[in-house]
Design an enzyme around this catalytic site. Structure first.
Site, PDB file in Angstrom:
ATOM      1  N   LYS A 183       0.856  -1.191   0.000  1.00 50.87           N
ATOM      2  CA  LYS A 183       0.000   0.000   0.000  1.00 50.87           C
ATOM      3  C   LYS A 183       0.891   1.239   0.000  1.00 50.87           C
ATOM      4  CE  LYS A 183      -1.893   2.912   2.332  1.00 50.87           C
ATOM      5  NZ  LYS A 183      -1.782   4.396   2.176  1.00 50.87           N
ATOM      6  N   SER A 236       5.085   6.888  10.664  1.00 51.35           N
ATOM      7  CA  SER A 236       5.192   7.584  11.943  1.00 51.35           C
ATOM      8  C   SER A 236       5.169   6.603  13.108  1.00 51.35           C
ATOM      9  CB  SER A 236       4.047   8.578  12.097  1.00 51.35           C
ATOM     10  OG  SER A 236       2.850   7.886  12.389  1.00 51.35           O
ATOM     11  N   GLY A 240       2.845   3.344  13.943  1.00 55.71           N
ATOM     12  CA  GLY A 240       3.574   2.107  14.259  1.00 55.71           C
ATOM     13  C   GLY A 240       3.076   1.475  15.546  1.00 55.71           C
ATOM     14  N   GLU A 257       9.673   0.573  10.798  1.00 55.59           N
ATOM     15  CA  GLU A 257      10.717   1.594  10.618  1.00 55.59           C
ATOM     16  C   GLU A 257      10.021   2.925  10.824  1.00 55.59           C
ATOM     17  OE1 GLU A 257      12.645   4.264   9.744  1.00 55.59           O
ATOM     18  OE2 GLU A 257      12.793   3.788   7.613  1.00 55.59           O
ATOM     19  N   CYS A 291      13.274  10.163   7.826  1.00 51.23           N
ATOM     20  CA  CYS A 291      13.122   9.694   9.206  1.00 51.23           C
ATOM     21  C   CYS A 291      14.449   9.709   9.945  1.00 51.23           C
ATOM     22  CB  CYS A 291      12.513   8.299   9.225  1.00 51.23           C
ATOM     23  SG  CYS A 291      13.262   7.216   8.019  1.00 51.23           S
ATOM     24  N   GLU A 388       9.632  14.857  16.109  1.00 49.83           N
ATOM     25  CA  GLU A 388      10.058  14.775  14.722  1.00 49.83           C
ATOM     26  C   GLU A 388       9.278  15.806  13.907  1.00 49.83           C
ATOM     27  OE1 GLU A 388       9.052  11.179  12.481  1.00 49.83           O
ATOM     28  OE2 GLU A 388      11.094  11.244  11.697  1.00 49.83           O
TER      29      GLU A 388
END
Lengths: 478, 287
Positions: A183, A236, A240, A257, A291, A388
């Site tokens: 996806k 993100s 996650g 990740e 990231c 972040e």
């Protein structure tokens, strides 16, 4: 000083032929979505609609997973040497169509053409080439004498490196004998759809790769589907966590990740010219939509002033604007939503007492843009030092001793990347050993290679992509 | 002449290298397989679990800094001290697990051999799980395995010695520290193991042993933000295991799911790999 004026050097987009709308890629063919629902993908540099793409519903995801399950027995039993040849074919086709992929990536994502041309696309091809060679050598990888694929992999990828993240997910999955339902992100689905054509050209058996476009609900349906044996997610940390909770109690294996807040640490004996380039690359590469970005700059106190002044000077020479221009350094922010997130967190820096400095550059009238920015007087508790931002915003702090640098660098729930700049070998090893980060770039930053495992400590996720360690993410481990 | 009265042992928790009662003052009765009273063991509380995590965090830093050779020697000493206490372990297994003398001896053999097996891995894991990566550019690039950090362990409920060691050892061999919730009904071999660890130069805090109920302690550990991984080996497959796994997502803990195999089977690298992180370091060549 002399300013060089650059004439516009736009890359031609004629190499890309866009359809008006794209269906889902299921069982080797493009099909209309059962949902009958579509979204559009926008060029973030111009706000022009590039194409419409299908939104996969639960039923569409179900069809894709069933296709992947049907394809699994044959694909996983195919001799590795033969599976590998398909991957070699894919790698070669990506190289042959590199220009087309680079242009399409830049149109859809907003990243500078020089990056999609020199980083994203060649690395994506390299990932297939590398993993192609593993397909018939898995018993040597150290995961047991008879390594087996996990099954159907449901993979959900982000918008910052659309094709490259696809390659990081699909190449090892296929090499290890899994089949895939992928996806792509809803703001950048187009190179994945072009990749579907590559699968067709390569003659990849039907159902081995299925691509279901859509937004968050489509991704959630992939994760939740009972026919999925392995979930791989890049995105993100918040999402996650929800995925990790959602698959609890199932048989599904998971690799994540997630986000990062990488510290880029500059010691007083660092090669300063190189360090400045490393700082720039660390936070402004791909508009900071990385990231593993070096979004926290830690400067040893004695050189802080000098480095900041040279950094500001270097930032002033960054060329911000048309991503299709071959001289552009910083392109467009990928979406309006992301621009708003960056704006929001950055303004918390102002509100909490940090001192903002931005490049005074002209920005295009249309599209989504953010000036390369740094914040001084940043403390550990500021949001801009903890969260972040995923944009071209650098938080600058100082330190006196290596111990203080380690403490500050590790003072984060994240642990994806770090940079260390010093001419002293033993200090570099001391730092590398003590930094809680999955990747440490010494006197370098933002380097990637298929042979080099990538992934995080702590809340930056688990599992690796690339290298021998990355194979573990797609093999049954006993 | 009066009959001598045996001196009985107070069974305590093992936290930060010290034997302590539960801060809660709670204890519970433990019986042999045929219903004979064996001991009142400490019933660990939430505060005990939190203290254990603090100890584990501090101990982990010390343990991870030890050389791999040193960790190997310390673990080998655990095997040595277990050997000297084997009669006690065998007796405890016979009383709690209702096994024959022969089976108890075999179980202790296996347990000690497992310690030796893992002791040998400490200075070899990096060569097997690490790599020198030939990147396409002028960089020296290598990957090393590092410990994940603090691991909460829900120990097996029935296999109270071999099972227990089979979950503790793969965590500590690579430099992690542990907070272990023992078998609820069969905690005594774990307590004896803590006495072995206390006399084997294992630094304080590396293994913390809590006797008690995983269905309460497990919840606290699964949601604890300073715990990096959780091993659900001893939790039965089902709703509670699912709950713990879901709670563990709160800080992206690494999770080992409930174990349904046989601890007597040959160990593999699987559990060692469960509690390591791969760190990759790049450095330019020549520049």
């Amino acid at each position: 000083m002399t300013h060089f004026e650059y004439a516009p050097a736009p890359e031609s987009r004629s190499v890309v032929e866009l359809k008006e709308s794209y269906g889902l890629f299921i069982d080797g063919e493009f099909v209309d979505p059962l949902s009958d629902s579509y979204l559009s993908s926008v060029n973030p540099a111009t706000e022009e609609v590039l194409a419409h793409f299908a939104v996969g519903s639960d039923a569409d995801v179900d069809a894709a997973v069933r296709a992947a399950r049907r394809a699994l027995p044959k694909w996983s039993k195919l001799p590795g040497s033969e599976r590998g040849k398909y991957l070699f074919r894919i790698a070669r086709i990506l190289q042959e169509r590199a220009r087309e992929f680079a242009v399409l990536e830049t149109l859809d994502n907003g990243k500078p053409i020089k990056e999609s041309r020199d980083v994203d696309v060649p690395l994506a091809a390299a990932h297939f080439f590398y993993h192609a060679g593993w397909a018939d050598k898995l018993e040597y990888a150290g995961y047991g004498k008879n390594p087996k694929p996990i099954g159907v992999a449901g993979q959900v990828i982000p918008w910052n490196f659309p094709l490259l993240m696809l390659a990081w997910k699909v190449a090892p999955a296929l090499a290890c004998g899994n089949t895939v339902v992928l996806k792509p992100a809803e703001t950048t689905p187009l190179t994945a759809l072009l990749f579907a054509e590559v699968c067709q050209q390569a003659g990849l058996p039907k159902g081995v790769v299925n691509i279901v476009t859509g937004a968050g609900a489509t991704g959630a349906a992939v994760v939740a589907h009972a026919g999925v044996d392995k979930v791989a997610f890049t995105g993100s940390t918040a999402v996650g966590k929800s995925i990790a909770a959602a698959i609890a109690g199932t048989h599904k294996r998971l690799t994540l990740e997630l986000g990062g807040k990488g510290a880029n640490i500059i010691f007083d004996d660092a090669p300063v010219d190189q360090a400045i380039e490393g700082i720039i690359n660390g936070i402004f590469f791909n508009q900071g939509h990385v990231c593993c970005a070096g979004s926290r700059l830690l400067l040893q106190e004695s050189i802080a002033e000098e480095v900041i002044s040279r950094l500001q000077h270097r930032m002033s020479t960054l060329r911000v604007g048309d991503p299709m221009d071959k001289n552009t350094d910083v392109g467009a922010i990928n979406s309006l939503a992301q621009l708003q997130r960056i704006t929001d967190i950055a303004s918390s820096g102002d509100a909490e007492g940090a001192r903002r400095w931005s490049v005074d550059c002209a920005l295009p009238e249309r599209g989504y843009w953010y000036r390369p920015t740094l914040f001084l007087d940043v403390t550990e508790s500021h949001r801009i030092a903890r969260e972040e931002i995923f944009g071209p915003v650098l938080a600058v702090q100082t330190f006196r001793t290596p111990t203080e640098a380690i403490e500050k660098a590790n003072n984060s729930p994240y642990g994806l990347s770090a940079g260390v700049w010093s001419d002293k070998g033993s200090r570099i090893h001391l730092m590398a050993e003590n930094l809680k980060a999955g990747v440490v770039w010494a006197n370098s930053f933002n380097k990637f290679d298929p042979t080099s495992p990538f992934g995080g400590y702590k809340e930056s996720g688990y599992g690796r992509e690339g290298g021998v360690a990355g194979l573990a993410s797609y093999l049954v481990q006993e | 002449m009066t009959e001598r009265i045996e001196v009985r042992k107070t069974y305590k928790l093992f936290i930060n290298g010290a034997f302590v009662r539960s801060e809660s003052g709670r204890s519970y009765e433990v019986f042999s397989h045929d219903g004979e009273f064996l001991a009142n063991v400490a019933h660990a509380s939430r505060k005990d679990a939190r203290d254990a995590v603090v100890a584990a965090r501090a101990g982990q830093a010390v343990w991870a800094k030890a050389t791999a050779y040193n960790r190997g020697q310390v673990l080998f000493r655990v095997a040595e001290v277990m050997e000297s206490r084997r009669a006690q372990f065998e007796e405890e297994l016979r009383r709690t697990e209702n096994v024959s003398e022969k089976k108890a001896r075999k179980a202790v053999d296996n347990a000690i051999d497992r310690v030796v097996w893992y002791a040998g891995w400490t200075d070899k894991l990096a060569a097997i799980a690490g790599a020198n990566n030939p990147v396409a550019g002028p960089y020296f690039n290598f990957t090393v395995p590092e410990p994940t950090g603090v691991i909460a362990i829900m120990a097996p409920q029935s296999d109270s010695l071999l099972g227990l060691l089979s979950v503790i050892l793969p965590a500590i061999a690579s430099g992690n520290s542990t907070v272990v919730v023992t078998s609820f009904h069969r905690p005594i071999p774990a307590i004896t193991l803590s006495e072995v660890l206390a006399t084997s130069d294992v630094p304080a805090g590396v293994v913390n042993i809590l006797t008690g109920d995983f269905s309460e302690i497990g919840t606290w550990l699964a949601e604890h933000s300073d715990v990096d991984g959780i091993d659900l080996a001893g939790v039965p497959v089902g709703d509670f295991a699912t709950k713990l796994e879901a709670l563990a997502a709160s800080n992206i803990k690494r999770v080992a799911r409930p174990f349904t195999g046989d601890w007597n089977d040959e160990p593999s690298l699987y559990r060692l790999r469960q509690w390591i992180e791969s760190k990759t370091v790049w450095h330019p060549i020549g520049a």
